[in-house]
Scaffold this motif. Structure first.
Motif, PDB file in Angstrom:
ATOM      1  N   ALA A 236       0.812  -1.289  -0.010  1.00 40.19           N
ATOM      2  CA  ALA A 236       0.002  -0.089  -0.157  1.00 40.19           C
ATOM      3  C   ALA A 236       0.776   1.208  -0.013  1.00 40.19           C
ATOM      4  N   ALA A 237       1.853   1.093   0.865  1.00 33.93           N
ATOM      5  CA  ALA A 237       2.966   2.352   0.851  1.00 33.93           C
ATOM      6  C   ALA A 237       3.426   2.628  -0.383  1.00 33.93           C
ATOM      7  N   VAL A 238       4.024   1.413  -1.212  1.00 29.68           N
ATOM      8  CA  VAL A 238       4.672   1.814  -2.563  1.00 29.68           C
ATOM      9  C   VAL A 238       3.518   2.068  -3.452  1.00 29.68           C
ATOM     10  N   PHE A 239       2.163   1.702  -3.384  1.00 28.15           N
ATOM     11  CA  PHE A 239       1.295   1.895  -4.365  1.00 28.15           C
ATOM     12  C   PHE A 239       0.872   3.533  -4.307  1.00 28.15           C
ATOM     13  N   GLY A 240       0.714   3.944  -2.872  1.00 28.23           N
ATOM     14  CA  GLY A 240       0.345   5.367  -2.716  1.00 28.23           C
ATOM     15  C   GLY A 240       1.159   6.345  -3.111  1.00 28.23           C
ATOM     16  N   GLY A 241       2.488   5.896  -2.802  1.00 27.09           N
ATOM     17  CA  GLY A 241       3.730   7.010  -2.926  1.00 27.09           C
ATOM     18  C   GLY A 241       3.900   7.117  -4.224  1.00 27.09           C
ATOM     19  N   THR A 242       4.166   6.246  -5.111  1.00 27.86           N
ATOM     20  CA  THR A 242       4.436   6.303  -6.697  1.00 27.86           C
ATOM     21  C   THR A 242       3.149   6.858  -7.550  1.00 27.86           C
ATOM     22  N   MET A 243       1.753   6.306  -6.981  1.00 28.51           N
ATOM     23  CA  MET A 243       0.677   6.477  -7.892  1.00 28.51           C
ATOM     24  C   MET A 243       0.374   8.007  -7.753  1.00 28.51           C
ATOM     25  N   VAL A 244       0.735   8.722  -6.460  1.00 26.83           N
ATOM     26  CA  VAL A 244       0.229  10.036  -6.349  1.00 26.83           C
ATOM     27  C   VAL A 244       1.057  11.073  -7.135  1.00 26.83           C
ATOM     28  N   SER A 245       2.340  10.923  -6.910  1.00 33.33           N
ATOM     29  CA  SER A 245       3.346  11.430  -7.734  1.00 33.33           C
ATOM     30  C   SER A 245       3.248  11.574  -9.169  1.00 33.33           C
ATOM     31  N   ALA A 246       2.786   9.994  -9.738  1.00 37.09           N
ATOM     32  CA  ALA A 246       2.695   9.785 -11.145  1.00 37.09           C
ATOM     33  C   ALA A 246       1.603  10.507 -11.855  1.00 37.09           C
ATOM     34  N   VAL A 247       0.431  10.415 -10.981  1.00 44.44           N
ATOM     35  CA  VAL A 247      -0.906  10.878 -11.696  1.00 44.44           C
ATOM     36  C   VAL A 247      -0.792  12.433 -11.650  1.00 44.44           C
ATOM     37  N   TRP A 248      -0.187  12.861 -10.473  1.00 40.38           N
ATOM     38  CA  TRP A 248      -0.113  14.396 -10.275  1.00 40.38           C
ATOM     39  C   TRP A 248       0.931  15.059 -11.268  1.00 40.38           C
ATOM     40  N   LEU A 249       1.889  14.649 -11.574  1.00 41.77           N
ATOM     41  CA  LEU A 249       2.693  15.149 -12.452  1.00 41.77           C
ATOM     42  C   LEU A 249       2.340  14.819 -13.801  1.00 41.77           C
ATOM     43  N   GLU A 250       1.698  13.651 -14.128  1.00 41.25           N
ATOM     44  CA  GLU A 250       1.390  13.403 -15.771  1.00 41.25           C
ATOM     45  C   GLU A 250       0.200  14.199 -16.021  1.00 41.25           C
ATOM     46  N   SER A 251      -0.653  14.464 -14.933  1.00 39.96           N
ATOM     47  CA  SER A 251      -1.858  15.304 -15.272  1.00 39.96           C
ATOM     48  C   SER A 251      -1.511  16.723 -15.570  1.00 39.96           C
ATOM     49  N   LEU A 252      -0.267  17.523 -14.895  1.00 40.20           N
ATOM     50  CA  LEU A 252       0.103  18.560 -15.249  1.00 40.20           C
ATOM     51  C   LEU A 252       0.774  18.545 -16.807  1.00 40.20           C
ATOM     52  N   GLY A 253       1.642  17.273 -17.090  1.00 39.22           N
ATOM     53  CA  GLY A 253       2.106  17.253 -18.268  1.00 39.22           C
ATOM     54  C   GLY A 253       1.084  17.449 -19.259  1.00 39.22           C
ATOM     55  N   ALA A 254       0.073  16.644 -19.221  1.00 40.89           N
ATOM     56  CA  ALA A 254      -1.180  16.551 -19.922  1.00 40.89           C
ATOM     57  C   ALA A 254      -1.915  18.085 -20.264  1.00 40.89           C
ATOM     58  N   ALA A 255      -2.066  18.604 -19.295  1.00 33.90           N
ATOM     59  CA  ALA A 255      -2.538  20.206 -19.270  1.00 33.90           C
ATOM     60  C   ALA A 255      -1.556  20.746 -20.051  1.00 33.90           C
ATOM     61  N   LEU A 256      -0.247  20.963 -19.836  1.00 41.06           N
ATOM     62  CA  LEU A 256       0.529  21.672 -20.576  1.00 41.06           C
ATOM     63  C   LEU A 256       0.687  21.387 -21.818  1.00 41.06           C
ATOM     64  N   ALA A 257       0.604  20.197 -22.323  1.00 40.30           N
ATOM     65  CA  ALA A 257       0.939  19.904 -23.704  1.00 40.30           C
ATOM     66  C   ALA A 257      -0.339  20.315 -24.326  1.00 40.30           C
ATOM     67  N   ILE A 258      -1.667  20.449 -23.920  1.00 41.00           N
ATOM     68  CA  ILE A 258      -2.505  20.959 -24.586  1.00 41.00           C
ATOM     69  C   ILE A 258      -2.574  22.495 -24.762  1.00 41.00           C
ATOM     70  N   ALA A 259      -2.240  23.112 -23.464  1.00 35.96           N
ATOM     71  CA  ALA A 259      -2.253  24.640 -23.498  1.00 35.96           C
ATOM     72  C   ALA A 259      -1.034  25.164 -24.357  1.00 35.96           C
ATOM     73  N   MET A 260       0.093  24.594 -24.365  1.00 35.41           N
ATOM     74  CA  MET A 260       1.153  24.880 -25.090  1.00 35.41           C
ATOM     75  C   MET A 260       1.599  23.781 -26.031  1.00 35.41           C
ATOM     76  N   PRO A 261       1.047  23.396 -27.200  1.00 33.21           N
ATOM     77  CA  PRO A 261       1.459  22.483 -27.684  1.00 33.21           C
ATOM     78  C   PRO A 261       2.574  22.393 -28.544  1.00 33.21           C
ATOM     79  N   LYS A 262       3.228  23.511 -28.749  1.00 34.11           N
ATOM     80  CA  LYS A 262       4.366  23.923 -29.545  1.00 34.11           C
ATOM     81  C   LYS A 262       5.971  24.012 -28.712  1.00 34.11           C
ATOM     82  N   ALA A 263       5.571  23.876 -27.230  1.00 36.95           N
ATOM     83  CA  ALA A 263       6.684  24.077 -26.347  1.00 36.95           C
ATOM     84  C   ALA A 263       6.985  22.620 -25.748  1.00 36.95           C
ATOM     85  N   ASP A 264       8.250  22.470 -25.351  1.00 37.94           N
ATOM     86  CA  ASP A 264       8.625  21.369 -24.669  1.00 37.94           C
ATOM     87  C   ASP A 264       7.800  21.385 -23.171  1.00 37.94           C
ATOM     88  N   VAL A 265       7.341  20.187 -22.798  1.00 40.95           N
ATOM     89  CA  VAL A 265       6.736  20.323 -21.576  1.00 40.95           C
ATOM     90  C   VAL A 265       7.620  20.848 -20.256  1.00 40.95           C
TER      91      VAL A 265
END
Length: 481
Positions: A236-265
């Motif tokens: 549970a500790a491994v799952f919670g730790g990596t899951m939170v940071s992965a989803v959080w940063l990937e979500s930011l990456g998705a938003a940035l890729a849509i808002a600034m499609p021509k820029a490196d994330v």
């Protein structure tokens, strides 16, 4: 087995068993540790896969969450193996593959970890150059050298650094999320609810594979927990730790890729932070240097453990701080040289090469987890695992090797990389679902090949071994010595 001196600064353990007297740590520290494993700017790229193919933000977020949950389950199940067995992750493969049969996944794990170190050094150096001066070559050397030193000191230092860095990183992610809400047109992006099946599948696969890729290193860092630690709590500790940071940063990456499609994330998140104010962009880049350095140290640490585990199957050796230091230092020289010598246009092909190597580890995780939780149910002889000839497990584990090979072959048509795209992946528009095929085929084959095998003689031998784990359930830990 000689105990490591309590006043020793440099860790002596590598591929060997951790005695109970050297066990320490808590489940809480593991949450912070695994949170930091994914808390690097490289994770942003994973969240940009679907949006780069035209996927809207709402569907991208759903694909990120579902894919991360799926992939993290496999990763987290390995966490319970650490305190139960007291061994690093990849050497445990000797049970299923034999001491020499395990060399192939061990070699793949070694190259992948050292290969990732190249990208962590480069990303850290680029982040530092973005806020200081353009001396990337010098920064490559400095970051690589410091990462090597941290890895040589070992587990205890890594745990302390990760704990401190987790607080800073959490605060930074909270501020970046506020900045994204303020600076980016989040409402408009969420309103684009058109579903695109191929980009959705591609994002799901990218998120799942990113998490599964961590599986080969999990027990390297949970093996120091006391053996009485409940396996479910560790997973549970491994799952919670990596899951939170992965989803959080990937979500930011998705938003940035849509808002600034021509820029490196990475450039995009820097610019977004600067637009928000309060020096957030600069602070994010500074923290990126720290997180890349720490994760690079983890890559050197686990890569050296996998390398020594493979080498020890052919040559008997005693784990020591000197052996660890020489191995990590040699790897550091090679990795830093590669970082300096590889041309920028080669890095894309190199990333694809690492992806293909990562495919070699997917059938491994299927076989390893199927054996641990279903077939042998965590009943192993640690004594025999540590024998170069494999002891009761032998040099070649035929069921494991066959299951692994068949799973890998079935994955090939589904490969999707810049170097090679299989026919099925091409038909799916580049979506990568090879991981699902490898997991299903390898696990199913291993169950079929072992379903009629009588393990009674083996389990009797395990009971007589000086070091063994004989619990009926791997969720409860007891080491018999």
């Amino acid at each position: 087995m000689q105990p490591q001196p309590r006043d020793s600064i440099v860790e002596a353990r590598s591929f060997d068993f951790i005695p109970e007297g050297e066990r320490h740590g808590t489940v809480r520290t593991q949450v912070q540790f695994w949170f930091m494993v994914n808390a690097t700017l490289i994770t942003l790229f994973t969240g940009a896969v679907g949006p780069s193919m035209g996927l809207g933000l709402s569907w991208a977020l759903l694909a990120i969450i579902l894919g991360s949950v799926f992939g993290t389950l496999f990763q987290a199940f390995h966490g319970a193996q650490g305190p139960h067995m007291g061994l690093p992750q990849m050497i445990q493969s000797r049970v299923q593959f034999g001491s020499r049969g395990a060399v192939l996944p061990l070699a793949a794990a070694t190259v992948v970890q050292f290969g990732f170190a190249v990208f962590f050094i480069q990303t850290g150096a680029s982040s530092l150059a973005a806020i200081t001066v353009d001396q990337i070559g010098l920064f490559d050397v400095v970051i690589g050298a410091v990462a090597v030193l941290v890895a040589i000191v070992g587990y205890n230092l890594l745990l302390r650094i990760e704990k401190i860095a987790s607080y800073l990183t959490l605060a930074n992610l909270v501020l970046l999320t506020i900045a994204a809400i303020v600076v980016l047109p989040i409402g408009t992006m969420l309103s684009n609810s058109a579903f695109e099946p191929v980009p959705f599948l591609a994002q799901f696969g990218a998120a799942a594979t990113y998490q599964i890729a961590i599986a080969p290193i999990v027990s390297d860092y949970t093996r120091y927990l006391p053996s009485k630690t409940k396996g479910r709590a560790v997973s549970a500790a491994v799952f919670g730790g990596t899951m939170v940071s992965a989803v959080w940063l990937e979500s930011l990456g998705a938003a940035l890729a849509i808002a600034m499609p021509k820029a490196d994330v990475i450039t995009a998140i820097h610019d977004m932070g600067d637009s928000f104010g309060f020096g957030l962009g600069t602070a994010t880049m500074a923290l990126a240097v720290i997180s890349c350095l720490i994760t690079c140290s983890l890559s050197f640490y686990s890569g050296s453990v996998s390398f020594l585990s493979a080498l020890e199957a052919f040559r008997t050796m005693t784990s020591s701080s000197k052996v660890r230091a020489i191995t990590i230092a040699a790897a550091g020289v090679i990795v830093i040289a590669a970082t300096l010598l590889l041309p920028p246009d080669f890095l894309g092909a190199f990333a694809a090469f690492l992806s293909i190597l990562g495919y070699f580890l997917i059938p491994w995780t299927a076989v390893n987890l199927t054996d641990y939780y279903i077939v042998r149910r965590g009943r192993y002889s640690i004594t025999d695992i540590l024998k170069p000839d494999g002891g009761i497990y032998g040099r070649w584990g035929v069921p494991g090797i066959i299951s692994y090979t068949l799973g890998f072959i079935c994955m090939v048509p589904f490969f999707s990389t810049a170097i090679y795209a299989g026919p099925v992946a091409t038909a799916l528009g580049g979506a990568d679902i090879a991981f699902a095929i490898g997991l299903a085929v390898s696990s199913g084959t291993y169950l079929l090949l072992t379903r009629h095998r009588d393990f009674s003689p083996e389990f009797n031998a395990v009971r007589e071994a000086p070091l063994n784990t004989m619990d009926e359930s791997p969720s409860v830990t007891r080491i018999t010595t």
